[in-house]
Write a protein that holds these residues in place. Structure first.
Motif, mmCIF file in Angstrom:
data_model
loop_
_atom_site.group_PDB
_atom_site.id
_atom_site.type_symbol
_atom_site.label_atom_id
_atom_site.label_comp_id
_atom_site.label_asym_id
_atom_site.label_seq_id
_atom_site.Cartn_x
_atom_site.Cartn_y
_atom_site.Cartn_z
ATOM 1 N N LEU A 30 0.827 -1.201 0.000
ATOM 2 C CA LEU A 30 0.000 0.000 0.000
ATOM 3 C C LEU A 30 0.865 1.257 0.000
ATOM 4 C CD1 LEU A 30 -2.934 -0.780 2.492
ATOM 5 C CD2 LEU A 30 -3.004 -0.710 0.003
ATOM 6 N N THR A 31 1.970 1.211 0.729
ATOM 7 C CA THR A 31 2.877 2.360 0.754
ATOM 8 C C THR A 31 3.389 2.674 -0.644
ATOM 9 O OG1 THR A 31 3.575 1.826 3.020
ATOM 10 C CG2 THR A 31 5.024 3.256 1.729
ATOM 11 N N PHE A 32 3.848 1.647 -1.358
ATOM 12 C CA PHE A 32 4.371 1.861 -2.711
ATOM 13 C C PHE A 32 3.281 2.358 -3.661
ATOM 14 C CE2 PHE A 32 7.365 -1.813 -1.502
ATOM 15 C CZ PHE A 32 8.265 -0.926 -0.932
ATOM 16 N N VAL A 33 2.081 1.775 -3.544
ATOM 17 C CA VAL A 33 0.977 2.157 -4.429
ATOM 18 C C VAL A 33 0.612 3.625 -4.226
ATOM 19 C CG1 VAL A 33 -1.484 1.819 -4.897
ATOM 20 C CG2 VAL A 33 0.028 -0.165 -4.660
ATOM 21 N N VAL A 34 0.438 4.023 -2.979
ATOM 22 C CA VAL A 34 0.074 5.412 -2.693
ATOM 23 C C VAL A 34 1.183 6.355 -3.145
ATOM 24 C CG1 VAL A 34 -0.445 7.066 -0.850
ATOM 25 C CG2 VAL A 34 -1.455 4.788 -0.805
ATOM 26 N N PHE A 35 2.428 5.981 -2.902
ATOM 27 C CA PHE A 35 3.560 6.815 -3.298
ATOM 28 C C PHE A 35 3.539 7.075 -4.807
ATOM 29 C CE2 PHE A 35 7.908 7.551 -4.652
ATOM 30 C CZ PHE A 35 8.402 8.412 -3.697
ATOM 31 N N LEU A 36 3.317 6.019 -5.594
ATOM 32 C CA LEU A 36 3.367 6.151 -7.051
ATOM 33 C C LEU A 36 2.133 6.843 -7.620
ATOM 34 C CD1 LEU A 36 4.831 2.636 -7.945
ATOM 35 C CD2 LEU A 36 6.036 4.835 -7.970
ATOM 36 N N VAL A 37 0.970 6.570 -7.038
ATOM 37 C CA VAL A 37 -0.270 7.148 -7.574
ATOM 38 C C VAL A 37 -0.428 8.602 -7.165
ATOM 39 C CG1 VAL A 37 -2.789 6.984 -7.543
ATOM 40 C CG2 VAL A 37 -1.406 4.903 -7.687
ATOM 41 N N ALA A 38 -0.015 8.942 -5.950
ATOM 42 C CA ALA A 38 -0.227 10.301 -5.446
ATOM 43 C C ALA A 38 0.560 11.345 -6.230
ATOM 44 C CB ALA A 38 0.138 10.365 -3.963
ATOM 45 N N MET A 39 1.719 10.990 -6.731
ATOM 46 C CA MET A 39 2.550 11.993 -7.429
ATOM 47 C C MET A 39 1.856 12.586 -8.651
ATOM 48 S SD MET A 39 6.539 10.793 -7.090
ATOM 49 C CE MET A 39 6.273 9.105 -7.645
ATOM 50 N N PRO A 40 1.393 11.793 -9.619
ATOM 51 C CA PRO A 40 0.722 12.409 -10.774
ATOM 52 C C PRO A 40 -0.625 13.042 -10.429
ATOM 53 C CG PRO A 40 0.574 10.013 -10.906
ATOM 54 C CD PRO A 40 1.524 10.334 -9.797
ATOM 55 N N VAL A 41 -1.333 12.475 -9.444
ATOM 56 C CA VAL A 41 -2.648 13.017 -9.098
ATOM 57 C C VAL A 41 -2.528 14.375 -8.422
ATOM 58 C CG1 VAL A 41 -4.688 12.668 -7.639
ATOM 59 C CG2 VAL A 41 -3.748 10.758 -8.964
ATOM 60 N N THR A 42 -1.574 14.514 -7.527
ATOM 61 C CA THR A 42 -1.436 15.768 -6.761
ATOM 62 C C THR A 42 -0.344 16.677 -7.303
ATOM 63 O OG1 THR A 42 0.142 14.767 -5.203
ATOM 64 C CG2 THR A 42 -2.204 14.559 -4.688
ATOM 65 N N LYS A 43 0.372 16.193 -8.338
ATOM 66 C CA LYS A 43 1.457 16.971 -8.949
ATOM 67 C C LYS A 43 2.556 17.304 -7.936
ATOM 68 C CE LYS A 43 -1.342 18.985 -12.653
ATOM 69 N NZ LYS A 43 -2.469 18.058 -12.443
ATOM 70 N N GLN A 44 2.943 16.295 -7.179
ATOM 71 C CA GLN A 44 4.048 16.428 -6.244
ATOM 72 C C GLN A 44 5.211 15.560 -6.707
ATOM 73 O OE1 GLN A 44 2.831 16.830 -1.874
ATOM 74 N NE2 GLN A 44 1.083 15.708 -2.700
ATOM 75 N N ASN A 45 6.422 15.952 -6.353
ATOM 76 C CA ASN A 45 7.593 15.187 -6.765
ATOM 77 C C ASN A 45 7.925 14.117 -5.724
ATOM 78 O OD1 ASN A 45 9.299 16.348 -4.675
ATOM 79 N ND2 ASN A 45 9.409 18.206 -5.921
ATOM 80 N N PRO A 46 8.838 13.191 -6.047
ATOM 81 C CA PRO A 46 9.152 12.095 -5.114
ATOM 82 C C PRO A 46 9.618 12.574 -3.741
ATOM 83 C CG PRO A 46 9.986 11.581 -7.288
ATOM 84 C CD PRO A 46 9.496 12.991 -7.354
ATOM 85 N N LEU A 47 10.432 13.629 -3.713
ATOM 86 C CA LEU A 47 10.938 14.101 -2.427
ATOM 87 C C LEU A 47 9.794 14.632 -1.557
ATOM 88 C CD1 LEU A 47 13.333 14.594 -0.596
ATOM 89 C CD2 LEU A 47 13.688 16.813 -1.718
ATOM 90 N N GLN A 48 8.825 15.298 -2.168
ATOM 91 C CA GLN A 48 7.669 15.779 -1.408
ATOM 92 C C GLN A 48 6.857 14.619 -0.827
ATOM 93 O OE1 GLN A 48 6.163 18.235 -4.674
ATOM 94 N NE2 GLN A 48 6.337 20.062 -3.364
ATOM 95 N N MET A 49 6.737 13.539 -1.608
ATOM 96 C CA MET A 49 6.009 12.380 -1.103
ATOM 97 C C MET A 49 6.770 11.694 0.028
ATOM 98 S SD MET A 49 3.296 12.666 -2.689
ATOM 99 C CE MET A 49 2.596 11.357 -1.690
ATOM 100 N N VAL A 50 8.094 11.656 -0.083
ATOM 101 C CA VAL A 50 8.902 11.104 1.006
ATOM 102 C C VAL A 50 8.697 11.927 2.275
ATOM 103 C CG1 VAL A 50 11.263 10.759 1.828
ATOM 104 C CG2 VAL A 50 10.625 10.032 -0.475
ATOM 105 N N ASP A 51 8.675 13.256 2.116
ATOM 106 C CA ASP A 51 8.449 14.133 3.274
ATOM 107 C C ASP A 51 7.066 13.892 3.883
ATOM 108 O OD1 ASP A 51 10.931 15.269 3.036
ATOM 109 O OD2 ASP A 51 10.235 17.019 1.893
ATOM 110 N N ALA A 52 6.057 13.703 3.015
ATOM 111 C CA ALA A 52 4.703 13.446 3.514
ATOM 112 C C ALA A 52 4.646 12.131 4.268
ATOM 113 C CB ALA A 52 3.715 13.442 2.351
#
Length: 461
Positions: A39-61
């Motif tokens: 679930l962690t990997f899925v949310v990480f990969l899906v959230a980036m294009p949907v919310t227009k955030q980069n990988p580092l922002q998702m790591v911070d989240a």
């Protein structure tokens, strides 16, 4: 555990379906920790294009949310530890044994454990999770030929009732009126009484339908005798035994460790507070007071500090799954609610999708479905409300759907997919000594049937 071979009987449709679901789950459901990792990997990969955030922002989240369930994790660990300590006391064991004494057949055991768990979870979800699993263990000791996996699964299906019951966080949040305008984005300005949520006709009809259906459904899933998985009663005997040579001279320290008066005085202190709490607050159970009652009941029933310490030490071994996995779910929740530059989050986008395809008649149903999906990633009633209330409540108001009905649709969705979300099953599984794969096949059948009942209730009332 072992397979019990008895006489052959015709195989029912529900038995075949449950067997197929169990086989499917055994083959493909990963360990709960791996489930959380996926679930962690899925949310990480899906959230980036949907919310227009980069990988580092998702790591911070992810990291920003990782420790936000620490208090809750400790509460849940204590549910397991204090529940185990209370259940391992000889007096409590004898009480459960008396309750189980009249049960003679596997079918009766499944009906009774489902009913006891459902009522207990309706009263308070933390209490119900522990009591249901403990009672299931006792029935496994007493009833010959009952499938242990189905007993624990049946106890867990009672958890479906929690968010429509007295400890439901969403209806209670509405009734409290605390910060409602901000949480619901202005859709709800004044408190909504529980008479319009918990005790509304729609909610009561759904509860009644599930209360009748689930015990019968669970009984109908009991495997054929040649497929029954039993467990040796002696492996479930968790009565605490301490090594003490009564002929040996006790030191002053040992006398204190074995003193009943230390435990009695502590219990008197604890139960004085419990009585005061209920006098001032009414029957307002929460995790803290439930754990408090479990702990001081265990102190009293074990009789001596030494027996209590041994019971707690044994129960602590069952908390590893909670301590490891809950921070990862907190991290997933952090990514789910993290907003991108345009102010959108993945949880918000999922809710918006269902809002856009709804009308006044279908909105409660789609709210229920969306809440069920979001619950996989935000498995917390309070978290679910914080994520979905600002979107679903204003949308419901715009479509003319009563706020109470929208809120209960979210609440039922949150409870519904708990049937196949290992997060909430961990305390029961820890007490039972089983894995998620052992029970989730049966719970999958409950998911299908309960989903249909709840959906009809939301559409028809």
């Amino acid at each position: 555990m072992s397979t019990q071979t008895l006489s052959h009987k015709p195989v029912g449709l529900m038995q075949r379906f449950a067997s197929a679901c169990t086989t499917l789950v055994q083959r493909f459901l990963p360990d709960p920790f791996l489930f959380a990792a996926i679930l962690t990997f899925v949310v990480f990969l899906v959230a980036m294009p949907v919310t227009k955030q980069n990988p580092l922002q998702m790591v911070d989240a992810f990291a920003g949310g990782f420790w936000k369930l620490l208090a809750f994790s400790m509460q849940m660990a204590l549910v397991v530890v204090t529940g185990h300590a209370m259940a391992s006391a000889p007096v409590f064991r004898r009480g459960l044994s008396s309750l189980a004494h009249s049960v003679k057949t596997p079918g009766q055991a499944i009906l009774l454990v489902t009913t006891v768990s459902a009522v207990s979870c309706w009263v308070n979800w933390g209490f119900g999770l522990v009591v249901g699993a403990i009672f299931a263990r006792e029935l496994a000791i007493r009833v010959r030929g009952v499938d242990y996996r189905l007993l624990i699964a049946s106890a867990y299906t009672g958890f479906l009732f929690w968010h429509a019951g007295l400890s439901g966080s969403i209806p209670l949040a509405l009734a409290s009126g605390s910060n409602l305008e901000a949480v619901t984005a202005g859709a709800v300005l004044s408190p909504v009484p529980v008479s319009e949520t918990l005790f509304a006709s729609m909610n009561l009809v759904i509860i009644a339908a599930l209360f009748v259906t689930l015990p019968l459904l669970n009984r109908s899933m009991h495997p054929m005798p040649n497929e029954v998985i039993t467990i040796a009663p002696e492996t479930l005997d968790n009565e605490v035994k301490t090594d003490q040579d009564e002929s040996a001279e006790l030191t002053p320290a040992a006398r204190l460790e074995n003193s009943v008066w230390v435990s009695r005085l502590l219990a008197a202190l604890g139960f004085t507070y419990v009585i005061s709490y209920f006098y001032e607050n009414g029957f307002a159970l929460n995790l803290n007071i439930v754990n408090f009652i479990f702990l001081f009941t265990a102190i009293l029933l074990h009789g001596t500090p030494k027996r209590l310490i041994a019971a707690v030490a044994e129960g602590t071994r069952n908390t590893s799954g909670i301590l490891l996995q809950f921070p990862f779910y907190a991290g997933i929740m952090g990514m789910m609610v993290a907003k991108g530059p345009e102010g959108s989050s993945l949880a918000g986008a999922m809710s918006d999708f269902f809002v856009n395809i709804s009308n006044e008649q279908t909105f409660p149903l789609f709210t229920f479905i969306s809440a069920g999906i979001v619950n996989f990633f935000v498995p917390s009633g309070g978290g679910q409300w914080a994520v979905q209330a600002p979107i679903m409540m204003p949308a419901g108001e715009a479509l003319g759907v009563p706020a109470a009905k929208t809120a209960m649709a979210i609440a039922w969705g949150d409870a519904w997919t708990n049937m196949i979300q290992p997060f909430w099953a961990l305390p029961a599984l820890s007490i039972a000594g089983l894995s998620a794969r052992d029970i989730m096949g049966f719970c999958l059948v409950s998911l299908f049937v309960s989903g249909a009942i709840i959906a009809m209730g939301l559409l028809l009332f």
